[in-house]
Design an enzyme around this catalytic site. Structure first.
Site, PDB file in Angstrom:
ATOM      1  N   ASP A   1      43.012  62.608  16.856  1.00 43.89           N
ATOM      2  CA  ASP A   1      43.358  63.514  17.936  1.00 43.89           C
ATOM      3  C   ASP A   1      44.804  63.954  17.677  1.00 43.89           C
ATOM      4  OD1 ASP A   1      43.254  64.749  20.566  1.00 43.89           O
ATOM      5  OD2 ASP A   1      44.506  63.085  21.241  1.00 43.89           O
ATOM      6  N   LEU A   2      45.278  64.973  18.375  1.00 43.08           N
ATOM      7  CA  LEU A   2      46.648  65.461  18.180  1.00 43.08           C
ATOM      8  C   LEU A   2      47.586  65.038  19.312  1.00 43.08           C
ATOM      9  CD1 LEU A   2      45.900  69.076  16.835  1.00 43.08           C
ATOM     10  CD2 LEU A   2      46.507  67.026  15.511  1.00 43.08           C
ATOM     11  N   ASP A   3      47.353  65.561  20.530  1.00 37.21           N
ATOM     12  CA  ASP A   3      48.254  65.288  21.654  1.00 37.21           C
ATOM     13  C   ASP A   3      48.326  63.801  21.979  1.00 37.21           C
ATOM     14  OD1 ASP A   3      48.589  68.006  21.806  1.00 37.21           O
ATOM     15  OD2 ASP A   3      47.424  68.279  23.655  1.00 37.21           O
TER      16      ASP A   3
ATOM     17  N   SER B   1      40.693  67.934  18.088  1.00 32.56           N
ATOM     18  CA  SER B   1      41.453  68.123  19.324  1.00 32.56           C
ATOM     19  C   SER B   1      40.712  69.060  20.272  1.00 32.56           C
ATOM     20  CB  SER B   1      42.837  68.698  19.003  1.00 32.56           C
ATOM     21  OG  SER B   1      43.517  69.071  20.181  1.00 32.56           O
ATOM     22  N   ARG B   2      40.747  68.730  21.583  1.00 26.34           N
ATOM     23  CA  ARG B   2      40.094  69.552  22.595  1.00 26.34           C
ATOM     24  C   ARG B   2      41.066  70.528  23.250  1.00 26.34           C
ATOM     25  NH1 ARG B   2      38.348  67.572  26.958  1.00 26.34           N
ATOM     26  NH2 ARG B   2      39.611  65.701  27.043  1.00 26.34           N
TER      27      ARG B   2
ATOM     28  N   LYS C   1      34.195  66.144  22.282  1.00 28.04           N
ATOM     29  CA  LYS C   1      34.551  65.579  20.975  1.00 28.04           C
ATOM     30  C   LYS C   1      33.299  65.340  20.120  1.00 28.04           C
ATOM     31  CE  LYS C   1      39.054  65.277  20.819  1.00 28.04           C
ATOM     32  NZ  LYS C   1      40.003  64.188  20.772  1.00 28.04           N
TER      33      LYS C   1
ATOM     34  N   ASP D   1      44.121  58.927  21.974  1.00 29.12           N
ATOM     35  CA  ASP D   1      44.815  58.277  23.090  1.00 29.12           C
ATOM     36  C   ASP D   1      43.965  58.245  24.362  1.00 29.12           C
ATOM     37  OD1 ASP D   1      46.401  60.649  25.072  1.00 29.12           O
ATOM     38  OD2 ASP D   1      45.279  61.209  23.283  1.00 29.12           O
TER      39      ASP D   1
END
Length: 199
Positions: free
Chosen positions: A50-52, A107-108, A138, A161
């Site tokens: 994931d990114l954030d 990433s969403r 996802k 996360d």
């Protein structure tokens, strides 16, 4: 006079030698993060991130203001604030690629362009083999990754996360790791070892 000169010369040579040793030691220490834990012998075929709040400590849709620009090694937003990522991330991405593990982003975020721009500005495109960055489930990201790579879900490890994403993806057979305080070497090895224990 000659003796004094000789002593000074020897002291200078000793100092230069010590500097080289220190420099070599520093360079060796800098390489250690890329080797990481030598006890890890087996790697998944695909590591997905994931990114954030996983690779960087913010939400790209609200916490950073475009347009972004790069000055030297620093990436800045429109307000001049430095945009940072979690410290261990570049070494983690490089380490996985060095061990023949494909790397992907899932990433969403609704701010797809911003996310792609930051990945590019951070010079991470050299590590990412696939990027699934768009709003939605996802499970859709992972279906796309499976189709694009031909890799089975059981051969993937996923770092995120948000636990709800892991709850969605885990039933597919993907090894999911909850990232509480951003990606780090210890979180990576927890994931690699947990995946290896099931394979």
């Amino acid at each position: 006079m000659n003796k004094i000169f000789l002593v000074l010369l020897l002291l200078l040579l000793f100092h230069l030698t010590q500097q080289k040793i220190v420099r070599r030691h520093s360079e060796t220490m800098a390489e250690i993060p890329h080797k990481l834990d030598p006890s890890v012998k087996k790697f998944p075929k695909l590591a997905v991130f994931d990114l954030d709040h996983t690779l960087w400590p913010f939400h790209v849709y609200i916490d950073v203001i475009p347009p972004f620009k790069k000055i030297g090694d620093k990436v800045l937003d429109a307000g001049g604030a430095i945009i940072k990522y979690y410290r261990d991330v570049p070494a983690i991405l490089k380490y996985l690629k060095q061990n023949n593990c494909l790397v992907a982003a899932a990433s969403r975020t609704t701010e797809m362009l911003r996310a792609h721009q930051l990945v590019d500005l951070f010079n991470w495109n050299q590590h990412f083999d696939h990027k699934e960055i768009f709003p939605g489930q996802k499970t859709t990201h992972f279906a796309n990754l499976k189709k694009a790579t031909g890799i089975e879900y059981k051969d993937m490890v996923f770092f995120d996360d948000e636990e709800r994403n892991s709850h969605d993806v885990s039933p597919l057979g993907v090894t999911c790791i909850h990232v509480k305080d951003g990606m780090s070497h210890s979180v990576l090895h927890k994931g690699l070892k947990q995946w290896a224990s099931k394979n």
